[in-house]
Design a protein around this motif. Structure first.
Motif, mmCIF file in Angstrom:
data_model
loop_
_atom_site.group_PDB
_atom_site.id
_atom_site.type_symbol
_atom_site.label_atom_id
_atom_site.label_comp_id
_atom_site.label_asym_id
_atom_site.label_seq_id
_atom_site.Cartn_x
_atom_site.Cartn_y
_atom_site.Cartn_z
ATOM 1 N N PRO A 77 -12.065 -41.437 -43.772
ATOM 2 C CA PRO A 77 -11.235 -40.804 -42.829
ATOM 3 C C PRO A 77 -11.989 -40.523 -41.516
ATOM 4 C CG PRO A 77 -10.357 -39.599 -44.699
ATOM 5 C CD PRO A 77 -11.745 -40.359 -45.218
ATOM 6 N N ILE A 78 -11.567 -41.268 -40.471
ATOM 7 C CA ILE A 78 -12.517 -41.155 -39.182
ATOM 8 C C ILE A 78 -11.654 -40.630 -38.064
ATOM 9 C CG2 ILE A 78 -13.967 -43.189 -39.950
ATOM 10 C CD1 ILE A 78 -12.155 -45.002 -38.142
ATOM 11 N N ILE A 79 -10.447 -40.353 -38.206
ATOM 12 C CA ILE A 79 -9.735 -39.689 -37.130
ATOM 13 C C ILE A 79 -9.967 -38.157 -37.159
ATOM 14 C CG2 ILE A 79 -7.412 -39.087 -36.346
ATOM 15 C CD1 ILE A 79 -8.064 -42.157 -36.016
ATOM 16 N N GLN A 80 -10.366 -37.894 -36.023
ATOM 17 C CA GLN A 80 -10.649 -36.360 -35.800
ATOM 18 C C GLN A 80 -9.356 -35.599 -34.998
ATOM 19 O OE1 GLN A 80 -13.643 -35.229 -36.554
ATOM 20 N NE2 GLN A 80 -13.890 -37.311 -37.414
ATOM 21 N N VAL A 81 -9.268 -34.430 -35.296
ATOM 22 C CA VAL A 81 -7.741 -33.675 -35.097
ATOM 23 C C VAL A 81 -7.838 -33.505 -33.382
ATOM 24 C CG1 VAL A 81 -7.768 -32.144 -37.012
ATOM 25 C CG2 VAL A 81 -9.212 -31.456 -34.962
ATOM 26 N N SER A 82 -8.966 -33.838 -32.723
ATOM 27 C CA SER A 82 -9.004 -34.105 -31.197
ATOM 28 C C SER A 82 -8.124 -35.024 -30.678
ATOM 29 C CB SER A 82 -10.311 -33.694 -30.501
ATOM 30 O OG SER A 82 -11.114 -34.719 -30.966
ATOM 31 N N ASP A 83 -7.987 -35.940 -31.529
ATOM 32 C CA ASP A 83 -7.297 -37.249 -31.235
ATOM 33 C C ASP A 83 -5.840 -37.134 -31.053
ATOM 34 O OD1 ASP A 83 -9.765 -38.559 -30.919
ATOM 35 O OD2 ASP A 83 -9.687 -39.173 -32.924
ATOM 36 N N VAL A 84 -5.235 -37.066 -29.907
ATOM 37 C CA VAL A 84 -3.913 -36.975 -29.654
ATOM 38 C C VAL A 84 -3.045 -38.194 -29.842
ATOM 39 C CG1 VAL A 84 -2.280 -36.067 -27.658
ATOM 40 C CG2 VAL A 84 -4.566 -35.156 -27.761
ATOM 41 N N GLY A 85 -1.848 -38.129 -30.473
ATOM 42 C CA GLY A 85 -1.124 -39.120 -30.566
ATOM 43 C C GLY A 85 -0.721 -39.625 -29.199
ATOM 44 N N PHE A 87 2.472 -41.061 -28.032
ATOM 45 C CA PHE A 87 3.702 -40.574 -27.683
ATOM 46 C C PHE A 87 3.760 -39.037 -27.371
ATOM 47 C CE2 PHE A 87 4.343 -44.691 -29.836
ATOM 48 C CZ PHE A 87 4.663 -45.227 -28.819
ATOM 49 N N GLU A 88 2.845 -38.583 -28.092
ATOM 50 C CA GLU A 88 2.869 -36.894 -27.665
ATOM 51 C C GLU A 88 2.218 -36.843 -26.242
ATOM 52 O OE1 GLU A 88 0.874 -33.017 -29.643
ATOM 53 O OE2 GLU A 88 0.017 -34.790 -30.444
ATOM 54 N N LEU A 89 1.253 -37.496 -26.059
ATOM 55 C CA LEU A 89 0.457 -37.478 -24.821
ATOM 56 C C LEU A 89 1.474 -37.805 -23.782
ATOM 57 C CD1 LEU A 89 -2.045 -36.696 -22.918
ATOM 58 C CD2 LEU A 89 -2.702 -39.073 -23.788
ATOM 59 N N LEU A 160 -5.547 -35.114 -18.551
ATOM 60 C CA LEU A 160 -4.668 -35.893 -19.559
ATOM 61 C C LEU A 160 -5.125 -37.367 -19.659
ATOM 62 C CD1 LEU A 160 -1.169 -34.395 -18.061
ATOM 63 C CD2 LEU A 160 -2.183 -34.293 -20.462
ATOM 64 N N TRP A 161 -5.476 -37.887 -18.441
ATOM 65 C CA TRP A 161 -5.833 -39.597 -18.435
ATOM 66 C C TRP A 161 -7.105 -39.450 -19.090
ATOM 67 C CZ3 TRP A 161 -3.911 -43.962 -16.977
ATOM 68 C CH2 TRP A 161 -2.719 -44.005 -16.245
ATOM 69 N N ASP A 162 -7.897 -38.534 -19.071
ATOM 70 C CA ASP A 162 -9.424 -38.945 -19.957
ATOM 71 C C ASP A 162 -9.063 -38.603 -21.475
ATOM 72 O OD1 ASP A 162 -10.807 -38.741 -17.667
ATOM 73 O OD2 ASP A 162 -11.427 -36.677 -17.542
ATOM 74 N N MET A 163 -8.110 -37.889 -21.817
ATOM 75 C CA MET A 163 -7.426 -37.867 -23.356
ATOM 76 C C MET A 163 -7.034 -39.229 -23.740
ATOM 77 S SD MET A 163 -5.810 -33.987 -23.157
ATOM 78 C CE MET A 163 -5.271 -34.074 -24.822
ATOM 79 N N ARG A 164 -6.418 -39.783 -22.684
ATOM 80 C CA ARG A 164 -5.674 -41.118 -23.058
ATOM 81 C C ARG A 164 -7.037 -42.272 -23.039
ATOM 82 N NH1 ARG A 164 -5.091 -45.697 -19.855
ATOM 83 N NH2 ARG A 164 -3.147 -47.166 -20.210
ATOM 84 N N ASP A 165 -7.743 -42.373 -22.284
ATOM 85 C CA ASP A 165 -9.069 -43.465 -22.038
ATOM 86 C C ASP A 165 -9.961 -43.189 -23.220
ATOM 87 O OD1 ASP A 165 -7.503 -44.449 -19.893
ATOM 88 O OD2 ASP A 165 -8.829 -43.506 -18.474
ATOM 89 N N TRP A 170 -4.818 -44.844 -28.764
ATOM 90 C CA TRP A 170 -4.508 -45.776 -27.623
ATOM 91 C C TRP A 170 -4.904 -47.091 -27.896
ATOM 92 C CZ3 TRP A 170 -0.948 -45.264 -24.034
ATOM 93 C CH2 TRP A 170 -0.368 -44.160 -23.731
ATOM 94 N N LYS A 171 -6.170 -47.472 -28.332
ATOM 95 C CA LYS A 171 -6.719 -48.548 -28.427
ATOM 96 C C LYS A 171 -6.105 -49.300 -29.376
ATOM 97 C CE LYS A 171 -11.350 -47.459 -26.614
ATOM 98 N NZ LYS A 171 -12.714 -47.451 -26.940
ATOM 99 N N LYS A 172 -5.705 -48.630 -30.539
ATOM 100 C CA LYS A 172 -5.164 -49.401 -31.603
ATOM 101 C C LYS A 172 -3.651 -49.713 -31.216
ATOM 102 C CE LYS A 172 -6.343 -50.347 -34.998
ATOM 103 N NZ LYS A 172 -7.034 -51.548 -35.419
ATOM 104 N N LEU A 173 -2.880 -48.847 -30.578
ATOM 105 C CA LEU A 173 -1.749 -48.759 -30.018
ATOM 106 C C LEU A 173 -1.410 -50.413 -29.139
ATOM 107 C CD1 LEU A 173 1.403 -48.112 -29.803
ATOM 108 C CD2 LEU A 173 0.543 -46.907 -27.661
ATOM 109 N N HIS A 174 -2.411 -50.343 -28.303
ATOM 110 C CA HIS A 174 -2.464 -51.454 -27.322
ATOM 111 C C HIS A 174 -3.053 -52.800 -28.027
ATOM 112 C CE1 HIS A 174 -1.391 -49.656 -23.214
ATOM 113 N NE2 HIS A 174 -1.855 -48.621 -23.832
ATOM 114 N N ALA A 175 -3.517 -52.716 -29.086
ATOM 115 C CA ALA A 175 -4.184 -54.026 -30.011
ATOM 116 C C ALA A 175 -2.775 -54.510 -30.341
ATOM 117 C CB ALA A 175 -5.176 -53.498 -30.783
#
Length: 241
Positions: A77-85, A87-89, A160-165, A170-175
């Motif tokens: 597993p490589i996802i950290q708990v600080s990575d916001v989903g 749609f939640e964001l 909020l934008w820093d959490m997105r970028d 987000w990268k996987k969603l846009h891929a």
């Protein structure tokens, strides 16, 4: 810090896979099936699927669905708990940025309005260049926050934008998204926000920004759907009255 809800759903999906007879290459049940099983929204399941895709447990095939790519035992597993989903964001941005637009309307200056118009001109000219269009999108939203003359609101919007970028979710969603024609809709939305700001109409600016981010949610959910023929369309609440 509390664990992200999409992670809890992702772990529950792993448990369902472990209990099943699924083999590598087998197709997973649809998002709708898991949403009904766990009693949650499809957006939450979508985020869980994106997590499992990043972890390389599943492989997503556009127009077909999701398939088991690796065994549970082989995962790192490589996802950290600080990575916001994503749609939640977006939900958080919708509530906060619509209020920011309302705060900006009564105090916005001619210089602020000209800056926003200049950004829209850049955005219009660079719609075909995804990275540049995204930069203009960020500039537009943060410039509205700056126009409130409230540094706390600007700091909040920037966070909020820093959490997105740079967020892997987000990268996987846009891929997953090949069609970028949605940028035209978002540019039109931005123009509607600017119209209300020019009028110094606080409630109009609030509604225009709320609807813009509602359109963003709807569009990203639809375009990232891996089983598009089954997409049932009506997924989010309507704007406040």
């Amino acid at each position: 810090m509390a664990e992200r809800l999409y992670r809890e759903i992702g772990e529950s999906i792993k448990q369902e896979i472990a209990k099943s007879t699924m083999k590598i290459g087998d197709k997973l049940p649809t998002e709708r099936v898991y949403a009904e099983l766990f009693g949650v929204s499809r957006t939450l399941v979508r985020e869980a699927f994106i997590m499992l895709e990043i972890e390389e447990l599943i492989e997503v095939r556009k127009g077909s669905g999701s398939y088991l790519k690796n065994s549970l035992a082989s995962l790192q597993p490589i996802i950290q708990v600080s990575d916001v989903g994503p749609f939640e964001l977006l939900q958080a941005r919708q509530e906060i940025e619509s209020s920011i637009a309302a705060c900006a309307a009564p105090v916005i200056t001619k210089q602020d309005l000209q800056k926003l118009q200049d950004i829209l001109d850049i955005e219009s000219a660079e719609l075909e260049v995804v990275e540049n269009a995204n930069n203009a999108d960020r500039d537009f939203h943060l410039s509205i926050a700056q126009a409130t003359q409230n540094t706390v609101l600007l700091d909040t919007a920037t966070r909020l934008w820093d959490m997105r970028d740079g967020n892997p979710m987000w990268k996987k969603l846009h891929a997953r998204i090949q069609d970028t024609s949605y940028h035209d809709q978002w540019l039109d939305d931005h123009k509607k926000v600017l119209v209300q700001l020019r009028k110094r109409n606080a409630e109009g600016a609030r509604q225009a920004m709320w609807q813009h981010l509602e359109n963003v949610k709807q569009t990203l959910f639809k375009l990232s759907d891996t089983e598009a023929p089954d997409f049932d369309g009506y997924l989010f609440a309507q704007p406040h009255g």
